[in-house]
Design an enzyme around this catalytic site. Structure first.
Site, PDB file in Angstrom:
ATOM      1  N   HIS A 268       0.869  -1.189   0.000  1.00 46.01           N
ATOM      2  CA  HIS A 268       0.000   0.000   0.000  1.00 46.01           C
ATOM      3  C   HIS A 268       0.905   1.238   0.000  1.00 46.01           C
ATOM      4  CE1 HIS A 268      -3.532   2.322   0.678  1.00 46.01           C
ATOM      5  NE2 HIS A 268      -3.825   2.016   1.935  1.00 46.01           N
ATOM      6  N   HIS A 307      -2.289  -2.263  -9.606  1.00 52.87           N
ATOM      7  CA  HIS A 307      -3.259  -1.616  -8.717  1.00 52.87           C
ATOM      8  C   HIS A 307      -4.546  -2.425  -8.740  1.00 52.87           C
ATOM      9  CE1 HIS A 307      -5.677   1.539  -6.875  1.00 52.87           C
ATOM     10  NE2 HIS A 307      -4.520   2.038  -6.474  1.00 52.87           N
ATOM     11  N   ASP A 363       3.063   5.341  -6.538  1.00 53.96           N
ATOM     12  CA  ASP A 363       4.294   5.190  -5.768  1.00 53.96           C
ATOM     13  C   ASP A 363       5.534   4.995  -6.632  1.00 53.96           C
ATOM     14  OD1 ASP A 363       3.231   5.345  -3.128  1.00 53.96           O
ATOM     15  OD2 ASP A 363       2.272   3.424  -3.493  1.00 53.96           O
TER      16      ASP A 363
HETATM   17  N1  CMC Z   1       4.745  -7.140 -10.040  1.00 51.18           N
HETATM   18  C1  CMC Z   1       4.581  -8.338 -10.660  1.00 51.18           C
HETATM   19  N2  CMC Z   1       3.390  -8.942 -10.821  1.00 51.18           N
HETATM   20  C2  CMC Z   1       2.316  -8.322 -10.332  1.00 51.18           C
HETATM   21  C3  CMC Z   1       2.413  -7.080  -9.679  1.00 51.18           C
HETATM   22  C4  CMC Z   1       3.676  -6.484  -9.542  1.00 51.18           C
HETATM   23  N3  CMC Z   1       3.836  -5.299  -8.948  1.00 51.18           N
HETATM   24  N4  CMC Z   1       1.180  -6.690  -9.275  1.00 51.18           N
HETATM   25  C5  CMC Z   1       0.347  -7.652  -9.675  1.00 51.18           C
HETATM   26  N5  CMC Z   1       1.024  -8.625 -10.312  1.00 51.18           N
HETATM   27  C6  CMC Z   1       0.459  -9.838 -10.954  1.00 51.18           C
HETATM   28  C7  CMC Z   1      -0.002 -10.843  -9.918  1.00 51.18           C
HETATM   29  O1  CMC Z   1       1.007 -11.769  -9.627  1.00 51.18           O
HETATM   30  C8  CMC Z   1      -1.178 -11.481 -10.632  1.00 51.18           C
HETATM   31  O2  CMC Z   1      -0.695 -12.379 -11.599  1.00 51.18           O
HETATM   32  P1  CMC Z   1      -1.486 -13.772 -11.871  1.00 51.18           P
HETATM   33  O3  CMC Z   1      -2.893 -13.385 -12.195  1.00 51.18           O
HETATM   34  O4  CMC Z   1      -0.768 -14.403 -12.988  1.00 51.18           O
HETATM   35  O5  CMC Z   1      -1.377 -14.550 -10.589  1.00 51.18           O
HETATM   36  C9  CMC Z   1      -1.808 -10.328 -11.392  1.00 51.18           C
HETATM   37  O6  CMC Z   1      -0.732  -9.408 -11.635  1.00 51.18           O
HETATM   38  C10 CMC Z   1      -2.934  -9.629 -10.656  1.00 51.18           C
HETATM   39  O7  CMC Z   1      -2.430  -9.151  -9.429  1.00 51.18           O
HETATM   40  P2  CMC Z   1      -3.156  -9.280  -8.026  1.00 51.18           P
HETATM   41  O8  CMC Z   1      -2.102  -9.541  -6.977  1.00 51.18           O
HETATM   42  O9  CMC Z   1      -4.313 -10.224  -8.118  1.00 51.18           O
HETATM   43  O10 CMC Z   1      -3.722  -7.814  -7.862  1.00 51.18           O
HETATM   44  P3  CMC Z   1      -4.267  -7.156  -6.543  1.00 51.18           P
HETATM   45  O11 CMC Z   1      -5.342  -6.231  -6.957  1.00 51.18           O
HETATM   46  O12 CMC Z   1      -4.599  -8.171  -5.508  1.00 51.18           O
HETATM   47  O13 CMC Z   1      -2.999  -6.339  -5.984  1.00 51.18           O
HETATM   48  C11 CMC Z   1      -1.408  -4.650  -5.660  1.00 51.18           C
HETATM   49  C12 CMC Z   1      -2.785  -4.995  -6.208  1.00 51.18           C
HETATM   50  C13 CMC Z   1      -1.212  -3.136  -5.740  1.00 51.18           C
HETATM   51  C14 CMC Z   1      -1.322  -5.071  -4.180  1.00 51.18           C
HETATM   52  C15 CMC Z   1      -0.333  -5.387  -6.503  1.00 51.18           C
HETATM   53  O14 CMC Z   1      -0.389  -4.953  -7.839  1.00 51.18           O
HETATM   54  C16 CMC Z   1       1.078  -5.200  -5.941  1.00 51.18           C
HETATM   55  O15 CMC Z   1       1.489  -5.925  -5.040  1.00 51.18           O
HETATM   56  N6  CMC Z   1       1.848  -4.162  -6.476  1.00 51.18           N
HETATM   57  C17 CMC Z   1       3.157  -3.852  -5.938  1.00 51.18           C
HETATM   58  C18 CMC Z   1       3.025  -2.999  -4.690  1.00 51.18           C
HETATM   59  C19 CMC Z   1       2.592  -1.589  -4.995  1.00 51.18           C
HETATM   60  O16 CMC Z   1       3.128  -0.928  -5.861  1.00 51.18           O
HETATM   61  N7  CMC Z   1       1.601  -1.095  -4.227  1.00 51.18           N
HETATM   62  C20 CMC Z   1       1.117   0.279  -4.331  1.00 51.18           C
HETATM   63  C21 CMC Z   1      -0.303   0.368  -4.790  1.00 51.18           C
HETATM   64  S1  CMC Z   1      -0.802   2.038  -5.210  1.00 51.18           S
HETATM   65  C22 CMC Z   1      -0.666   2.930  -3.714  1.00 51.18           C
HETATM   66  C23 CMC Z   1      -1.787   2.703  -2.794  1.00 51.18           C
HETATM   67  O17 CMC Z   1      -1.963   1.587  -2.272  1.00 51.18           O
HETATM   68  O18 CMC Z   1      -2.545   3.646  -2.522  1.00 51.18           O
END
Ligand code: CMC
Length: 428
Positions: A268, A307, A363
């Site tokens: 986050h 995201h 971020d």
């Molecule tokens: N790097 C590599 N793969 C990723 C990433 C990433 N940063 N984010 C998502 N994926 C992949 C994930 O492995 C999944 O692949 P598959 O469907 O093959 O298993 C697919 O993309 C969908 O991802 P998800 O984990 O189901 O998505 P989510 O909505 O649960 O998670 C997230 C969203 C932001 C937690 C995630 O994208 C992540 O961990 N990003 C990195 C951390 C980050 O930058 N966070 C800041 C978010 S914006 C600031 C805020 O929170 O306000």
């Protein structure tokens, strides 16, 4: 004419149910009438991580994740970043409309004159270890504020509520600056109420006894715009936490400490810190392809990408990329930018990222600017928490004024053991 309802047939019983649709949504409680027999509890929906569950109706922030649109109270984030300032956006977010000049003056005056914290708060912060993480200090100190304002527990009195809102918005830069000075082993600098919100924050960070200290106006404006971009983002993890804690009628300081704790996580608001650590680890543009290979092999995440809601370029990241150029003209270019740009270039051409709609989020570039401005990496989540205070509080008020809301209490699907008799120790 389409009928605004859903017809559900339960194939277990052959019974058909009509469920009303409102705003493209069904009410989960309507599923409870779907039963196999009269003694049945009724059907629930299963949604770990709330991927497809609206927990509230809201009028604060609108996001269209597919189109990359973000608006506060209907105003596009691009226009607010270009034409407004943080204090005005805070008013808009809190009250729903842009202020008149008089409303703005009164609001700005109130915030400006609540920046000081009790001396005991300072002593409390001084008691942290020399290397305490500034965000941990921030979270704990916000929670501690509730001990100074016991009337904050009177959450049903709008006047008492507004008093805490002003205090929190005004004091978070002071707490943030104290946490920074602490981590540097520097004496804390008291607020200067002659200065505006962002300028005062910069002064509390930087001042070394100069009587003629003046914050750099370009950096102050850049930080002000960054604050605007972080004000609110509807029902994200931190805001949802604020609402969940607030729903038990906790005071706003305790609720906000919980929200800030949620924000701290690297998935986050802690992602800005994680991005910088990742860029430092990559070290050089030539190492980017190998790093991306590791991400595709699922060895790690590309921090600052992806995201839950945006499946397009995060509009905040676009604005931040633009501000970066202005900041670098003053501070000099951050060498990490080249690594970030190369990561973005490769990722946006690669099917792994394209097929999953993984774009840079807020971020990805914010940390590069913060670092160029001289902030240590550990301060980045704190810089996120200062402006998000406004969003948390606006959402908290909306929660308390919403008759449909009750204490947050999800259900579960129990898959554990059925009843069984206790076995005494000697017989196990
Ligand atoms: N790097 C590599 N793969 C990723 C990433 C990433 N940063 N984010 C998502 N994926 C992949 C994930 O492995 C999944 O692949 P598959 O469907 O093959 O298993 C697919 O993309 C969908 O991802 P998800 O984990 O189901 O998505 P989510 O909505 O649960 O998670 C997230 C969203 C932001 C937690 C995630 O994208 C992540 O961990 N990003 C990195 C951390 C980050 O930058 N966070 C800041 C978010 S914006 C600031 C805020 O929170 O306000």
């Amino acid at each position: 004419m389409t009928k605004e309802s859903l017809t559900i047939t339960d194939n277990r019983t052959g019974k058909t149910y009509e469920v009303p649709i409102e705003h493209d949504t069904i009410n989960a409680m309507d599923l409870r009438k779907i039963k196999v027999n009269e003694g049945d509890f009724g059907m629930m929906s299963y949604d770990p991580a709330f991927k497809n569950t609206a927990s509230t109706k809201s009028t604060i922030t609108y996001i269209d994740g597919d189109k990359g649109i973000l608006r506060y109270r209907g105003y596009p984030i691009e226009q607010l970043a270009e034409e407004s300032n943080f204090i005005e956006v805070a008013y808009l977010t809190m009250f729903g409309e842009l202020p008149t000049q008089q409303q703005y003056n009164e609001w700005e005056y109130e915030i400006r004159h609540h920046t000081f914290v009790h001396e005991n708060i300072k002593q409390l912060m001084e008691a942290f270890r020399y290397d305490a993480h500034p965000m941990s200090m921030f979270i704990s100190t916000v929670a501690a504020l509730s001990t100074y304002y016991p009337e904050a527990r009177n959450i049903s009195d709008p006047q008492a509520r507004m008093k805490q809102i002003v205090r929190l918005i005004a004091k978070v830069p002071t707490i943030a600056a104290f946490s920074y000075r602490h981590s540097r082993g520097l004496p804390y600098v008291y607020p200067d109420n002659n200065l505006g919100y962002t300028e005062n924050f910069l002064a509390m960070l930087d001042k070394m006894g100069q009587t003629d200290y003046a914050p750099n106006p370009i950096l102050a404006r850049a930080l002000d715009v960054l604050f605007i971009l972080h004000v609110d983002h509807e029902q994200n993890c931190g805001t949802a936490t604020m609402r969940v804690i607030g729903s038990s009628h906790s005071d706003p300081y305790s609720s906000m400490a919980g929200a800030a704790a949620a924000l701290f996580g690297p998935l986050h608001g802690g992602a800005n810190e994680a991005v910088l650590r990742m860029l430092v680890e990559i070290g050089d543009v030539k190492n980017v392809p190998d790093f991306v290979k590791g991400v595709k092999n699922r060895e790690r995440l590309l921090m600052g990408f992806g995201h839950r809601v945006y499946k397009n370029y995060d509009p905040r990241a676009k604005i931040i990329k633009r501000i970066a150029d202005e900041v670098f003209e003053t501070t000099g270019r951050n060498p990490m930018l080249d690594i970030a740009l190369e990561l973005e270039r490769i990722a946006l051409e690669d099917d792994f990222f394209v097929s999953r709609n993984l774009y840079p989020n807020v971020d990805f570039y914010s940390g590069i600017i913060y670092q160029a401005m001289g902030f240590p990496v550990a301060m980045f989540p704190v810089l996120f928490a200062i402006p998000r205070t406004v969003g948390w509080l606006a959402q908290w008020v909306e929660l308390l004024e919403d008759d449909a809301q009750k204490i947050a209490r999800p259900r579960q699907i129990y898959l554990g053991k059925d009843t069984r008799d206790f076995v005494p120790m000697k017989s196990r």
